[in-house]
Design an enzyme around this catalytic site. Structure first.
Site: not given
Ligand code: SAM
Length: 452
Positions: A111, A113-115, A117, A134, A178, A231
């Site tokens: 997971c 975006a935006p990048g 991790k 993503e 994440d 978070c």
């Molecule tokens: N890891 C990212 C960072 O450090 O920049 C932040 C990730 S954010 C907490 C969670 C991400 O999971 C989002 O980009 C979201 O679009 C994606 N997401 C939403 N639904 C999802 C799903 N069903 N399966 C996987 N990823 C999903």
């Protein structure tokens, strides 16, 4: 700032939760700004803003104030990433749980975006492969931009649902989830998110988290490492998921040693007593965060991976590449449409397997395209950490750098006719083509800065 009553009530018995201090830190409106430096693009420019080190991240720093990142050319050059400090704990977790030499490991950031991790992982596994995925298309585009600016050649960006990874049984050594969550940990930073919080959404997120994990766990090799984070402060998204991972999915909980002075709260899940690490903004310099680590104890049945062949370069194109970069077996080239891309050779088989089942947005670094008999170099190469051979450089000052990033016209002094790397404070911002009476600015139109 009115925090949701139901959230506060639900946290009453959670380890480390201190209702009064928690309310006060949210009421204070204090904002913490932190960045993580790119060790492959060293520079000194933000030194005057640096207040202290983030104790759990080798390249993480708190800033004394929030400068205008948009107007800082080094931000666009990928010299640093603006990242919330608590989430940099992934750095400490990986450094504590894996040996220093992490060569040859395959890492999935599911997971991504935006990048935040993924850029950290690219740095932590410079000799590994990082698959940065993503699911949401528009967010995958932002991910590509940030990965491109970070400049590491060991990353493949994919745009897939977790379910699409099922062909990759036992494929990865490390998986980072994440997870999308109810977001209470970011209320101080983004008070507008408070209105969206509800108990129903916590339940919905918790169910989605188990679904995502159940889909991806077979892809983790036996003995491999899962890093799960949110978070959110809610037990349903943190310790309950840790319980489920141990009890239903046979994952083994890992302890992450921490320094007591850091004030991170180590928790144990209610049933399986799985370890987790909670960050509260009233205890640490950062936002709300939870991270837990697990080892895979099972091995899923291997399936046959479909491999998509990559388009090879013609002899002439290859000769040109050998001329541009010194000939060596450690990198391989392939074509995607007209574009020539480069990746460490070690990862070509994996890339073919990934391409067989997933939608690949970017793999390795695009060097450019051959037009006529010559190479049109790409912006990806310019901002990558690969050697900048073939062309001279022009060094620009701050005013010129900002004009360049706006795609405006400027005429640098003493520029040589032809392609030039645009260098600001030792970092490449992109390319220009100098003509006798003007320059052509090749900064990508979609990334240009619009702010004055
Ligand atoms: N890891 C990212 C960072 O450090 O920049 C932040 C990730 S954010 C907490 C969670 C991400 O999971 C989002 O980009 C979201 O679009 C994606 N997401 C939403 N639904 C999802 C799903 N069903 N399966 C996987 N990823 C999903």
């Amino acid at each position: 700032m009115e925090l949701p009553k139901q959230l506060i009530e639900s946290l009453a018995s959670v380890p480390g939760f201190d209702k009064a201090a928690f309310a006060a830190v949210h009421a204070s409106g204090e904002q913490v700004t932190s960045i993580r430096l790119n060790p492959f693009k060293p520079n000194q420019i933000l030194q005057s803003f640096i207040a202290a080190e983030v104790p759990w991240c080798s390249n993480g720093f708190y800033l004394t104030e929030r400068p205008s990142f948009t107007l800082d050319p080094l931000f666009h050059a990928g010299a640093y990433y603006v990242q919330e400090a608590s989430s940099m704990f992934l750095d400490h977790a990986i450094q504590s749980l894996l040996p220093e030499s992490r060569q040859g490991l395959k890492v999935l950031d599911l997971c991504a975006a935006p990048g935040g991790k993924s850029t950290l992982l690219a740095t932590l596994f410079p000799d590994g492969l990082v698959v940065s995925n993503e699911v949401i298309k528009s967010r995958a585009a932002v991910l590509v931009e940030n990965i491109t600016k970070w400049g590491m050649p060991n990353v493949v960006v994919t745009n897939n649902d977790p379910d699409h990874f099922k062909a990759f049984a036992n494929f990865f050594d490390v998986i980072v989830v994440d997870a999308p969550c109810s977001g209470s940990g970011l209320f101080r930073k983004d008070p507008s998110a408070i209105a969206e919080w509800s108990e129903q959404n916590v339940t919905h997120c918790s169910q989605r988290q188990t679904r995502i994990l159940a889909n991806i766990l077979p892809c983790l090799k036996e003995g491999g490492l899962l890093l799960y984070s949110t978070c959110s402060y809610s037990i349903a998204e943190d310790e309950d998921i840790a319980d489920w991972l141990v009890q239903e999915m046979a994952m083994a909980s890992c302890v992450i040693p921490t320094n007591p002075q850091w004030n991170i709260i180590e928790t144990q899940s209610p049933n399986a007593k799985a370890f987790g690490y909670r960050f509260y903004p009233n205890r640490i310099q950062g936002e709300g965060f939870y991270l837990a680590a697990f080892q895979q104890t099972k091995s899923a049945a291997f399936g046959k991976l479909k491999e998509a062949p990559l388009t090879q370069l013609s002899k002439t194109d290859m000769a040109l590449m050998d001329h541009v970069f010194s000939k060596g077996s450690e990198v391989k080239y392939f074509k995607q449409g007209e574009a020539i891309r480069q990746m460490p050779s070690e990862w070509m088989t994996s890339l073919q397997a990934l391409a067989g089942s997933l939608y690949i947005k970017k793999a390795g670094i695009e060097i450019g395209a051959i037009k006529g008999n010559s190479l049109v170099p790409s912006h990806e190469w310019a901002v990558s950490i690969l050697p900048k051979t073939a062309y001279p450089s022009i060094t620009v000052n701050l005013t010129e750098a900002r004009l360049y990033l706006k795609r405006a016209n400027f005429m640098p002094q003493n520029a040589q006719i032809g392609w030039n790397w645009v260098l600001y404070e030792g970092q490449v911002l992109g390319l220009v083509k100098v003509l006798p009476n003007r320059i052509n600015n090749y900064y990508p139109a979609e990334w240009r800065i619009l702010k004055d």
